[in-house]
Design a protein around this motif. Sequence first.
Motif, PDB file in Angstrom:
ATOM      1  N   LEU A  10       0.798  -1.217   0.000  1.00 46.80           N
ATOM      2  CA  LEU A  10       0.000   0.000   0.000  1.00 46.80           C
ATOM      3  C   LEU A  10       0.828   1.263   0.000  1.00 46.80           C
ATOM      4  CD1 LEU A  10      -2.718   1.397   0.189  1.00 46.80           C
ATOM      5  CD2 LEU A  10      -2.594   1.139   2.663  1.00 46.80           C
ATOM      6  N   PHE A  11       1.832   1.333   0.835  1.00 44.95           N
ATOM      7  CA  PHE A  11       2.493   2.611   1.008  1.00 44.95           C
ATOM      8  C   PHE A  11       3.852   2.714   0.340  1.00 44.95           C
ATOM      9  CE2 PHE A  11      -0.202   2.668   4.912  1.00 44.95           C
ATOM     10  CZ  PHE A  11      -1.034   3.667   4.467  1.00 44.95           C
ATOM     11  N   SER A  12       4.232   1.779  -0.462  1.00 41.99           N
ATOM     12  CA  SER A  12       5.531   1.862  -1.121  1.00 41.99           C
ATOM     13  C   SER A  12       5.494   2.877  -2.246  1.00 41.99           C
ATOM     14  CB  SER A  12       5.926   0.494  -1.685  1.00 41.99           C
ATOM     15  OG  SER A  12       7.014   0.617  -2.558  1.00 41.99           O
ATOM     16  N   VAL A  13       6.432   3.809  -2.245  1.00 38.33           N
ATOM     17  CA  VAL A  13       6.456   4.841  -3.288  1.00 38.33           C
ATOM     18  C   VAL A  13       6.590   4.207  -4.657  1.00 38.33           C
ATOM     19  CG1 VAL A  13       7.796   6.771  -4.210  1.00 38.33           C
ATOM     20  CG2 VAL A  13       7.373   6.613  -1.765  1.00 38.33           C
ATOM     21  N   SER A  14       7.290   3.105  -4.734  1.00 35.36           N
ATOM     22  CA  SER A  14       7.561   2.505  -6.038  1.00 35.36           C
ATOM     23  C   SER A  14       6.395   1.711  -6.573  1.00 35.36           C
ATOM     24  CB  SER A  14       8.797   1.602  -5.944  1.00 35.36           C
ATOM     25  OG  SER A  14       8.556   0.541  -5.052  1.00 35.36           O
ATOM     26  N   HIS A  46      15.639   7.531  -0.209  1.00 32.49           N
ATOM     27  CA  HIS A  46      15.436   8.256   1.050  1.00 32.49           C
ATOM     28  C   HIS A  46      14.218   7.696   1.795  1.00 32.49           C
ATOM     29  CE1 HIS A  46      18.456  11.371   0.582  1.00 32.49           C
ATOM     30  NE2 HIS A  46      18.087  11.519  -0.691  1.00 32.49           N
ATOM     31  N   TYR A  47      14.339   7.606   3.087  1.00 30.34           N
ATOM     32  CA  TYR A  47      13.246   7.148   3.950  1.00 30.34           C
ATOM     33  C   TYR A  47      12.125   8.175   3.931  1.00 30.34           C
ATOM     34  CZ  TYR A  47      11.090   5.347   8.275  1.00 30.34           C
ATOM     35  OH  TYR A  47      10.228   4.824   9.219  1.00 30.34           O
ATOM     36  N   GLN A  48      10.887   7.720   3.857  1.00 30.83           N
ATOM     37  CA  GLN A  48       9.753   8.628   3.729  1.00 30.83           C
ATOM     38  C   GLN A  48       9.622   9.604   4.894  1.00 30.83           C
ATOM     39  OE1 GLN A  48       6.586   5.833   3.252  1.00 30.83           O
ATOM     40  NE2 GLN A  48       6.862   5.618   1.044  1.00 30.83           N
ATOM     41  N   PHE A  49      10.106   9.217   6.068  1.00 30.21           N
ATOM     42  CA  PHE A  49       9.990  10.094   7.234  1.00 30.21           C
ATOM     43  C   PHE A  49      11.202  11.014   7.390  1.00 30.21           C
ATOM     44  CE2 PHE A  49       7.200   6.545   8.301  1.00 30.21           C
ATOM     45  CZ  PHE A  49       6.065   7.209   8.721  1.00 30.21           C
ATOM     46  N   SER A  50      12.169  10.901   6.488  1.00 29.57           N
ATOM     47  CA  SER A  50      13.379  11.698   6.638  1.00 29.57           C
ATOM     48  C   SER A  50      13.161  13.138   6.176  1.00 29.57           C
ATOM     49  CB  SER A  50      14.525  11.072   5.836  1.00 29.57           C
ATOM     50  OG  SER A  50      14.292  11.213   4.445  1.00 29.57           O
ATOM     51  N   LYS A  51      13.990  14.031   6.723  1.00 28.96           N
ATOM     52  CA  LYS A  51      13.928  15.435   6.327  1.00 28.96           C
ATOM     53  C   LYS A  51      14.300  15.585   4.853  1.00 28.96           C
ATOM     54  CE  LYS A  51      15.704  20.033   7.456  1.00 28.96           C
ATOM     55  NZ  LYS A  51      16.607  20.814   8.353  1.00 28.96           N
ATOM     56  N   ALA A  52      15.277  14.791   4.415  1.00 27.05           N
ATOM     57  CA  ALA A  52      15.726  14.881   3.019  1.00 27.05           C
ATOM     58  C   ALA A  52      14.591  14.554   2.058  1.00 27.05           C
ATOM     59  CB  ALA A  52      16.898  13.930   2.794  1.00 27.05           C
ATOM     60  N   TYR A  53      13.810  13.521   2.363  1.00 29.54           N
ATOM     61  CA  TYR A  53      12.686  13.106   1.511  1.00 29.54           C
ATOM     62  C   TYR A  53      11.696  14.257   1.340  1.00 29.54           C
ATOM     63  CZ  TYR A  53       8.536  10.334   0.136  1.00 29.54           C
ATOM     64  OH  TYR A  53       7.422   9.839  -0.496  1.00 29.54           O
ATOM     65  N   GLN A  54      11.299  14.844   2.466  1.00 29.66           N
ATOM     66  CA  GLN A  54      10.313  15.916   2.424  1.00 29.66           C
ATOM     67  C   GLN A  54      10.892  17.178   1.780  1.00 29.66           C
ATOM     68  OE1 GLN A  54       7.050  15.831   3.322  1.00 29.66           O
ATOM     69  NE2 GLN A  54       7.159  13.661   3.850  1.00 29.66           N
ATOM     70  N   THR A  55      12.167  17.469   2.055  1.00 30.65           N
ATOM     71  CA  THR A  55      12.792  18.670   1.496  1.00 30.65           C
ATOM     72  C   THR A  55      12.878  18.598  -0.027  1.00 30.65           C
ATOM     73  OG1 THR A  55      14.085  19.041   3.514  1.00 30.65           O
ATOM     74  CG2 THR A  55      14.877  20.090   1.486  1.00 30.65           C
ATOM     75  N   ALA A  73       3.215  12.267  -3.031  1.00 25.77           N
ATOM     76  CA  ALA A  73       4.326  11.550  -2.409  1.00 25.77           C
ATOM     77  C   ALA A  73       4.569  12.035  -0.983  1.00 25.77           C
ATOM     78  CB  ALA A  73       5.589  11.712  -3.263  1.00 25.77           C
ATOM     79  N   LYS A  74       4.448  13.346  -0.731  1.00 28.25           N
ATOM     80  CA  LYS A  74       4.606  13.882   0.618  1.00 28.25           C
ATOM     81  C   LYS A  74       3.524  13.345   1.553  1.00 28.25           C
ATOM     82  CE  LYS A  74       5.302  18.233   1.506  1.00 28.25           C
ATOM     83  NZ  LYS A  74       6.444  18.142   2.446  1.00 28.25           N
ATOM     84  N   SER A  75       2.332  13.171   1.021  1.00 29.11           N
ATOM     85  CA  SER A  75       1.195  12.791   1.865  1.00 29.11           C
ATOM     86  C   SER A  75       1.365  11.418   2.502  1.00 29.11           C
ATOM     87  CB  SER A  75      -0.101  12.822   1.043  1.00 29.11           C
ATOM     88  OG  SER A  75      -0.197  11.692   0.176  1.00 29.11           O
ATOM     89  N   ILE A  76       2.102  10.548   1.846  1.00 32.20           N
ATOM     90  CA  ILE A  76       2.209   9.163   2.306  1.00 32.20           C
ATOM     91  C   ILE A  76       2.747   9.079   3.731  1.00 32.20           C
ATOM     92  CG2 ILE A  76       3.327   6.940   1.898  1.00 32.20           C
ATOM     93  CD1 ILE A  76       3.357   7.670  -1.080  1.00 32.20           C
TER      94      ILE A  76
END
Length: 276
Positions: A10-14, A46-55, A73-76
Amino acid sequence: MKYLTLVLILFSVSTVMAQPNCEAFKYYGDTEKYEACKKAMEIKGHYQFSKAYQTILDEAITIDPTYDYPYWAKSIAYLKSGDFVTWKKLIDKAVELNPIGHLGYRGWCRYQFFRDYRGAINDIEQLDSLVDYDIGHSQNGTYHLNIAKGLCYKAIGEKQKAIKIIADQIKRNKEGNFVGAYDYLHLGVLYFETENFEKAIEMFTKQAETNDLAENHYYLALTYRKLDRLTEFKSSLETAKERYVGGRRMSDPYSNPMDKIYLEDIENALTLANMN
């Protein structure tokens, strides 16, 4: 009939949504979306919860605020973390920018996580009104979106409408050589709940032929009890317990599916059966 199980996470970006083809934006001359897309693709690894991912996704939005993918993608991460308010703002923006691409996903989440049945129905029906092709499946691959819509109608008390929607979709699924993991079970339970017991037995029999589950035998047992077929009532409960203990039961890693049962349900019914 061939039985297919779609294995999607369900939640995999790929896997939740296909990676966008950035080159397509370049081909059509949309340079801002091309650059935003290329930036968004830097989230890979990048891990979805990481700052780099969101940035990275924030930077993609800055490049082109009308590009839907970064909002989705941010919403996940917010959905996974339980920040549903932020998730809703982000997914609503993604839907606003690309309704065809995100209505099905939002509708499924409304059903699965929030029990927002009317909201889910609205999203699925709106998606259906926008396209002239099959609207597809839920994000975990378990249900066609029309089956999910039927379950939503059941949840708000419109069981006859739910029966028609689910029965019609099962017919279409069969034509495509696909059977959903729980489709016959849900339809059988609906027939049971509306006291069409012979049709219920027919559906439970078909479910057993495609994906034999504890729930199927449990509801079959309840149907036999309504018909005063007490020997079959007890036998089906014993089979239900055997399947349950053996791990043949409904499951979802994120929520409890509709019509799911527990071992306690079976054992309580068996106690009743042994009293007869």
